[in-house]
Design an enzyme around this catalytic site. Structure first.
Site, PDB file in Angstrom:
ATOM      1  CG  HIS A  57      29.244  16.102  36.981  1.00 12.26           C
ATOM      2  ND1 HIS A  57      28.270  16.961  36.520  1.00 12.26           N
ATOM      3  CD2 HIS A  57      28.650  15.324  37.930  1.00 12.26           C
ATOM      4  CE1 HIS A  57      27.131  16.716  37.140  1.00 12.26           C
ATOM      5  NE2 HIS A  57      27.328  15.739  38.009  1.00 12.26           N
ATOM      6  CB  SER A  93      24.684  16.512  39.747  1.00 12.73           C
ATOM      7  OG  SER A  93      24.403  15.672  38.650  1.00 12.73           O
ATOM      8  CG  MET A  94      18.931  14.226  41.357  1.00 13.19           C
ATOM      9  SD  MET A  94      18.723  12.569  42.011  1.00 13.19           S
ATOM     10  CE  MET A  94      19.489  12.725  43.641  1.00 13.19           C
ATOM     11  CG  PHE A 117      21.476   9.459  40.309  1.00 14.91           C
ATOM     12  CD1 PHE A 117      20.560   8.794  41.103  1.00 14.91           C
ATOM     13  CD2 PHE A 117      21.938   8.835  39.162  1.00 14.91           C
ATOM     14  CE1 PHE A 117      20.113   7.520  40.770  1.00 14.91           C
ATOM     15  CE2 PHE A 117      21.508   7.570  38.807  1.00 14.91           C
ATOM     16  CZ  PHE A 117      20.583   6.906  39.616  1.00 14.91           C
ATOM     17  CG  ASP A 171      29.414  18.100  33.557  1.00 13.78           C
ATOM     18  OD1 ASP A 171      29.466  16.860  33.606  1.00 13.78           O
ATOM     19  OD2 ASP A 171      28.703  18.782  34.317  1.00 13.78           O
TER      20      ASP A 171
END
Length: 264
Positions: free
Chosen positions: A235, A106-107, A38, A207
């Site tokens: 991250h 992530s997303m 994202f 993160d």
């Protein structure tokens, strides 16, 4: 070079940032879908995708709608649009490859799990990095409400430990788009225990974007999933100090779970 692409609304075009273009490479009968997160873009995962392509794999790293352009463009899109693009790329890959693996950060990792849920045996395995599966901050819990008050808030991009590394992510987060993430998280989490494909998870020990709730969701649903710690990355680990370990480990994972007659 930058490229123009249609915007979802307004009948205008938007310019794709240099390096944010989708990545595509045709190789052998084993395919890999690589999904960014994202407010990021294919720039976040391009070295990962290039490493896999160099090993002879057929690779696709699509640019999700509203990403790699402007945050205002992102505001016109939502999680259903991002999933639709990922699903389309997977369908194209599975139509040309004998086996398809999905990777994501992530997303993008959440989208990978959702595809595994919906595509079943068509997915041979998943490698995910710092998966986002739950609201880790009040921003995402309240986004559906706050979107009616504020247009955007400070961005979440750039969580990288390695000096000089940059993902080129947005400096602002449109609340309208962020407000669609809880729907994706809930839907994915609801069916996560049904994922039977081999899964490897890379998780940064520090993160600043995705917190403990996401890993709690993952461990509860998939207690047997392999989790590999990343001690020297934040991250955006695919651009950070542990990136080589992720890239080599992904290739090893794919080789391990590729049918003998299709070894890469």
């Amino acid at each position: 070079m930058s490229a123009a692409s249609p915007a979802p609304a307004g009948g205008t075009t938007v310019t794709v940032q240099p390096g944010a273009e989708p990545f595509s490479a045709d190789g052998g009968p084993v395919g890999v879908l690589v999904l960014h997160g994202f407010t990021g873009s294919p720039r976040t995962v391009r070295p990962w995708a290039e490493h896999l392509a160099a090993a002879g794999l057929t690779v696709r790293a699509p640019r999700l709608p509203g990403h790699g352009t402007t945050w205002q463009d992102l505001a016109t899109t939502g999680s259903r649009d991002w999933y639709a693009t990922a699903d389309q790329a997977f369908t194209e890959l599975s139509g040309r490859c004998e086996q398809v693996f999905i990777t994501g950060i992530s997303m993008g990792a959440c989208l990978a799990f959702r595809l595994a849920e919906t595509q079943g045996a068509k997915v041979s395995g998943l490698v995910v990095v710092n998966p986002s599966l739950a609201p880790d901050t009040r921003l995402f819990v309240l986004a559906p409400i706050l979107k009616h008050v504020n247009v955007s808030v400070k961005g979440i991009a750039g969580d990288i430990k390695k000096p000089g590394a940059s993902e080129g992510g947005y400096q602002r987060v449109p609340l309208k788009a962020a407000g669609t993430l809880p729907e994706l998280w809930k839907l994915t989490a609801r069916h996560l225990a049904g994922v039977t494909q081999p899964v490897r998870v890379y998780r940064s020990t520090v993160d600043h974007v995705v917190g403990p709730p996401s890993m709690q969701v993952l461990r509860a649903a998939l207690p047997a999933a392999e989790v590999v710690p990343l001690p020297d990355s934040y991250h955006v680990a695919t651009l950070d100090n542990d990136a080589p370990a992720i890239f080599d480990g992904t290739l090893a994972f794919i080789k391990e779970h590729t049918a003998a007659e299709k070894r890469v």
